[in-house]
Design an enzyme around this catalytic site. Structure first.
Site, PDB file in Angstrom:
ATOM      1  N   PHE A 139       2.218   8.365 -35.311  1.00 31.80           N
ATOM      2  CA  PHE A 139       1.639   9.588 -35.876  1.00 31.80           C
ATOM      3  C   PHE A 139       0.326   9.332 -36.607  1.00 31.80           C
ATOM      4  CE2 PHE A 139       3.581   7.957 -39.747  1.00 31.80           C
ATOM      5  CZ  PHE A 139       2.649   8.319 -40.706  1.00 31.80           C
ATOM      6  N   LYS A 142       3.033   9.308 -24.159  1.00 31.98           N
ATOM      7  CA  LYS A 142       4.038   9.970 -25.014  1.00 31.98           C
ATOM      8  C   LYS A 142       3.516   9.890 -26.441  1.00 31.98           C
ATOM      9  CE  LYS A 142       7.045   9.695 -27.643  1.00 31.98           C
ATOM     10  NZ  LYS A 142       6.988  10.290 -28.999  1.00 31.98           N
ATOM     11  N   GLU A 151       5.626  12.885 -31.943  1.00 30.62           N
ATOM     12  CA  GLU A 151       6.113  14.270 -32.026  1.00 30.62           C
ATOM     13  C   GLU A 151       5.647  14.949 -33.312  1.00 30.62           C
ATOM     14  OE1 GLU A 151       7.692  11.475 -32.222  1.00 30.62           O
ATOM     15  OE2 GLU A 151       9.539  11.548 -33.409  1.00 30.62           O
ATOM     16  N   CYS A 188      -2.081   1.201 -40.435  1.00 26.49           N
ATOM     17  CA  CYS A 188      -1.472  -0.119 -40.227  1.00 26.49           C
ATOM     18  C   CYS A 188      -2.372  -1.204 -40.802  1.00 26.49           C
ATOM     19  CB  CYS A 188      -1.226  -0.367 -38.751  1.00 26.49           C
ATOM     20  SG  CYS A 188      -2.730  -0.569 -37.816  1.00 26.49           S
ATOM     21  N   GLU A 228       7.219  -2.406 -45.518  1.00 22.39           N
ATOM     22  CA  GLU A 228       5.959  -1.689 -45.283  1.00 22.39           C
ATOM     23  C   GLU A 228       6.163  -0.290 -45.843  1.00 22.39           C
ATOM     24  OE1 GLU A 228       5.031  -0.483 -41.255  1.00 22.39           O
ATOM     25  OE2 GLU A 228       2.892  -0.799 -41.601  1.00 22.39           O
TER      26      GLU A 228
HETATM   27  P1  NAD Z   1       7.417   5.026 -35.144  1.00 23.81           P
HETATM   28  O1  NAD Z   1       7.811   3.681 -34.678  1.00 23.81           O
HETATM   29  O2  NAD Z   1       8.388   5.832 -35.903  1.00 23.81           O
HETATM   30  O3  NAD Z   1       6.989   5.925 -33.871  1.00 23.81           O
HETATM   31  C1  NAD Z   1       6.170   5.413 -32.855  1.00 23.81           C
HETATM   32  C2  NAD Z   1       6.583   6.056 -31.536  1.00 23.81           C
HETATM   33  O4  NAD Z   1       7.924   5.686 -31.233  1.00 23.81           O
HETATM   34  C3  NAD Z   1       6.529   7.573 -31.581  1.00 23.81           C
HETATM   35  O5  NAD Z   1       5.948   8.050 -30.395  1.00 23.81           O
HETATM   36  C4  NAD Z   1       7.985   7.975 -31.730  1.00 23.81           C
HETATM   37  O6  NAD Z   1       8.286   9.191 -31.104  1.00 23.81           O
HETATM   38  C5  NAD Z   1       8.725   6.837 -31.037  1.00 23.81           C
HETATM   39  N1  NAD Z   1      10.045   6.600 -31.647  1.00 23.81           N
HETATM   40  C6  NAD Z   1      10.421   6.837 -32.935  1.00 23.81           C
HETATM   41  N2  NAD Z   1      11.698   6.448 -33.125  1.00 23.81           N
HETATM   42  C7  NAD Z   1      12.135   5.960 -31.958  1.00 23.81           C
HETATM   43  C8  NAD Z   1      13.371   5.401 -31.525  1.00 23.81           C
HETATM   44  N3  NAD Z   1      14.414   5.291 -32.346  1.00 23.81           N
HETATM   45  N4  NAD Z   1      13.474   4.978 -30.243  1.00 23.81           N
HETATM   46  C9  NAD Z   1      12.426   5.094 -29.399  1.00 23.81           C
HETATM   47  N5  NAD Z   1      11.222   5.625 -29.749  1.00 23.81           N
HETATM   48  C10 NAD Z   1      11.083   6.049 -31.007  1.00 23.81           C
HETATM   49  O7  NAD Z   1       6.043   4.831 -35.948  1.00 23.81           O
HETATM   50  P2  NAD Z   1       5.241   5.911 -36.779  1.00 23.81           P
HETATM   51  O8  NAD Z   1       5.983   6.202 -38.025  1.00 23.81           O
HETATM   52  O9  NAD Z   1       4.836   7.038 -35.909  1.00 23.81           O
HETATM   53  O10 NAD Z   1       3.900   5.084 -37.121  1.00 23.81           O
HETATM   54  C11 NAD Z   1       3.787   4.224 -38.216  1.00 23.81           C
HETATM   55  C12 NAD Z   1       4.016   2.782 -37.837  1.00 23.81           C
HETATM   56  O11 NAD Z   1       3.111   2.399 -36.816  1.00 23.81           O
HETATM   57  C13 NAD Z   1       3.756   1.829 -38.999  1.00 23.81           C
HETATM   58  O12 NAD Z   1       4.743   0.842 -39.011  1.00 23.81           O
HETATM   59  C14 NAD Z   1       2.391   1.235 -38.670  1.00 23.81           C
HETATM   60  O13 NAD Z   1       2.168  -0.042 -39.227  1.00 23.81           O
HETATM   61  C15 NAD Z   1       2.475   1.168 -37.181  1.00 23.81           C
HETATM   62  N6  NAD Z   1       1.153   1.086 -36.586  1.00 23.81           N
HETATM   63  C16 NAD Z   1       0.766  -0.115 -36.052  1.00 23.81           C
HETATM   64  C17 NAD Z   1      -0.504  -0.254 -35.513  1.00 23.81           C
HETATM   65  C18 NAD Z   1      -0.951  -1.563 -34.935  1.00 23.81           C
HETATM   66  O14 NAD Z   1      -1.895  -1.578 -34.171  1.00 23.81           O
HETATM   67  N7  NAD Z   1      -0.306  -2.670 -35.266  1.00 23.81           N
HETATM   68  C19 NAD Z   1      -1.379   0.845 -35.515  1.00 23.81           C
HETATM   69  C20 NAD Z   1      -0.930   2.053 -36.053  1.00 23.81           C
HETATM   70  C21 NAD Z   1       0.334   2.163 -36.586  1.00 23.81           C
END
Ligand code: NAD
Length: 504
Positions: A157, A181, A184, A289, A389
């Site tokens: 997000f 994808k 959401e 991140c 985090e």
């Molecule tokens: P998230 O892991 O909750 O969601 C990421 C994606 O996974 C979304 O599209 C979501 O719909 C899907 N998802 C969520 N729960 C799931 C599940 N149980 N099973 C399968 N898919 C699922 O992450 P977020 O909260 O949207 O984003 C924040 C995180 O992303 C932080 O940890 C941040 O550090 C990380 N991030 C990393 C980078 C990088 O390049 N290393 C860049 C941006 C964000």
């Protein structure tokens, strides 16, 4: 309210085979403005049939797209970057409404994505193979960087425009087709980006978008016609995606969670360093991140805690649309509750609360998910505020005696996304650069995110898979290198009858 006068809430469409279509799903979620809780739209959790249709469209489109001349593909992205720039204000407004970050921050994120689109428009120079003549008598060797087929992206997000733009332009420019994808929580800005992509000339089926949560992500991981997955998100979900997709033989890259430390040496430029750290810790409400979440103060720099707290206290918390706001709300009420819980645990576990940003009063936005800048000192490993985090506007301060101790402290943390040192000593900076085990290092820069001709190179627990999401490494990630060794017979010239390569 009478059904006849209930305002109709917009629905977020799927993009399948060049058409924006309404999902037939029975599961829909609200997309909320995190500053006001206004329902902006409803997003479907797509069905397996809809995912199958998106993948089938991508598979069909791949047959022709892979044969489109490389310069024609490049021209699509030249046009695309121009269209995004022309529509920047509108895109930023959509992004701010659904995500909450400030308008300048939203524009900045989109422009970082545009850099990748610009890079993709140079694909003619990037997707070059190699050629060696006469590797043996009459024999030549060349390599071809071939597209893989249908590739997929799963995005978080926190950068709802930039991270999709890290992924699909490079995948498509290299000749693949794509199924995205998005998160959401904020799926609307990417749909506008998709409209512009079609306007730029991306043919039907080359870019497809499905929405949803865990089920659709699992469907992508398991789908037999998807060749590669680029995932960005939390470590918990990234590990799951990596393990699940790798067993089905896919190529996978996952950029995941972080804990980014900034070292402040006593010889650093005090005002500039503290200002930069505050911006990196609290900007976007800490939902980056690459946010700095730990300041490691070395020796005499420990006396600067009150100055850092004073800067944090002055930062303006408000809706992202308000002029002069430094940080907006957190993405959801659940995220706010989690961050507040961690802040509470910090005090209980023995950290000193230097500034408590919970429950700020934001006039006009009383329902927003706001948490203001929060600072802890005396933080140690083992405390939740250090080990987790937080992904909120919370800065932990750690005190150490010298640079060696600072480096050892950071290297002991499993994450390796980003780090920084603030110093006026070249020798200290060089030692830090050499000895730190983190993939992206800033020297007097707090958020060292590489520009598009390089690659995002988070390391250790912050990354899974060998290749990063954009830049040079993306060309390798989205292609298979094929090596061709060739010999042409000339009937007028005598050749050895066997196939052994003669090295004489
Ligand atoms: P998230 O892991 O909750 O969601 C990421 C994606 O996974 C979304 O599209 C979501 O719909 C899907 N998802 C969520 N729960 C799931 C599940 N149980 N099973 C399968 N898919 C699922 O992450 P977020 O909260 O949207 O984003 C924040 C995180 O992303 C932080 O940890 C941040 O550090 C990380 N991030 C990393 C980078 C990088 O390049 N290393 C860049 C941006 C964000």
């Amino acid at each position: 309210m009478d059904a006849a006068v209930t305002p109709k809430v917009a629905t977020v469409k799927l993009l399948i085979n060049g058409e924006f279509v309404e999902s037939r799903s029975s599961e829909w979620h609200d997309v909320l403005n995190p500053a006001t809780q206004e329902v902006l739209a409803r997003v479907p959790f797509a069905t397996q049939d809809e995912l199958d249709a998106a993948v089938a469209a991508a598979r069909e489109a791949f047959k022709t797209w892979r044969k489109v001349p490389i310069q024609t593909r490049a021209r699509v992205f030249l046009k695309y970057q121009q269209l995004i720039r022309e529509n920047l204000k509108e895109l930023a407004a959509i992004l701010t409404a659904e995500h909450g970050k400030t308008l300048p921050d939203a524009e900045g994120g989109i422009l970082r994505g545009v850099e990748v689109v610009e890079h993709a428009s140079g694909i003619g120079n990037l997707q070059l193979g190699e050629y060696a003549s006469t590797v043996a008598g009459g024999i030549d060797t060349h390599t071809i960087l071939e597209p893989l087929g249908v590739c997929a992206g799963i995005t978080p997000f926190n950068f709802p425009a930039m991270i999709p733009l890290w992924q699909f332009p490079m995948a498509i420019a290299t000749g693949n087709t794509f199924v995205l994808k998005p998160s959401e929580h904020d799926p609307m800005v990417v749909m506008r980006l998709a409209e512009l992509a079609l306007e730029a000339g991306i043919p039907p089926g080359v870019l497809n978008i499905v929405h949803g949560g865990p089920d659709i992500v699992n469907g992508i991981c398991d789908h037999p016609d998807i060749q590669a997955i680029s995932f960005v998100g939390s470590t918990r979900v990234g590990k799951h995606v990596y393990d699940r997709a790798i067993v089905t033989g896919k190529r996978v890259q996952c950029g995941v969670g972080a804990k980014n430390h900034a070292v402040v040496m006593p010889d650093a430029s005090k005002e500039q360093s503290l200002g930069a750290i505050a911006g990196a810790a609290f900007g976007a409400a800490g939902q980056r991140c690459m946010a700095i979440s730990v300041a490691v103060l070395v020796g005499e720099a420990q006396k600067w805690i009150p100055d850092l707290v004073a800067i944090a206290r002055k930062m303006k918390v408000s809706a992202g649309t308000v002029d002069g706001a430094d940080l907006g709300p957190l993405i959801s009420a659940a995220a706010k509750a989690r961050v507040e819980g961690l802040i509470e645990s910090g005090g209980k576990e023995g950290a000193k609360v230097e500034l408590d940003g919970t429950k700020p009063q934001i006039e006009g936005f009383e329902k927003g998910n706001f948490v203001g800048p929060t600072v802890f000192s005396g933080v140690k490993p083992g405390m939740s505020v250090y080990d987790q985090e937080i992904f909120g506007p919370v800065l932990s301060i750690v005190s150490v005696d010298d640079l060696d101790e600072a480096i050892a402290f950071i290297n002991a943390n499993p994450n390796g996304n980003g780090t920084a040192i603030f110093t006026s000593s070249g020798a200290a900076a060089r030692q830090f650069q050499d000895e730190i085990k983190v993939g992206q290092v800033g020297i007097n820069l707090p958020v060292p995110v590489p520009v598009s001709m390089f690659t995002f190179t988070g390391s250790r627990a912050s990354s899974m898979g060998d290749l990063g999401p954009y830049g040079k490494q993306a060309v390798l990630f989205f292609t298979q290198t094929k090596t061709v060794i060739s010999r042409w017979f000339d009937d007028d010239v005598a050749h050895p009858m066997n196939t052994t390569i003669s090295m004489k």
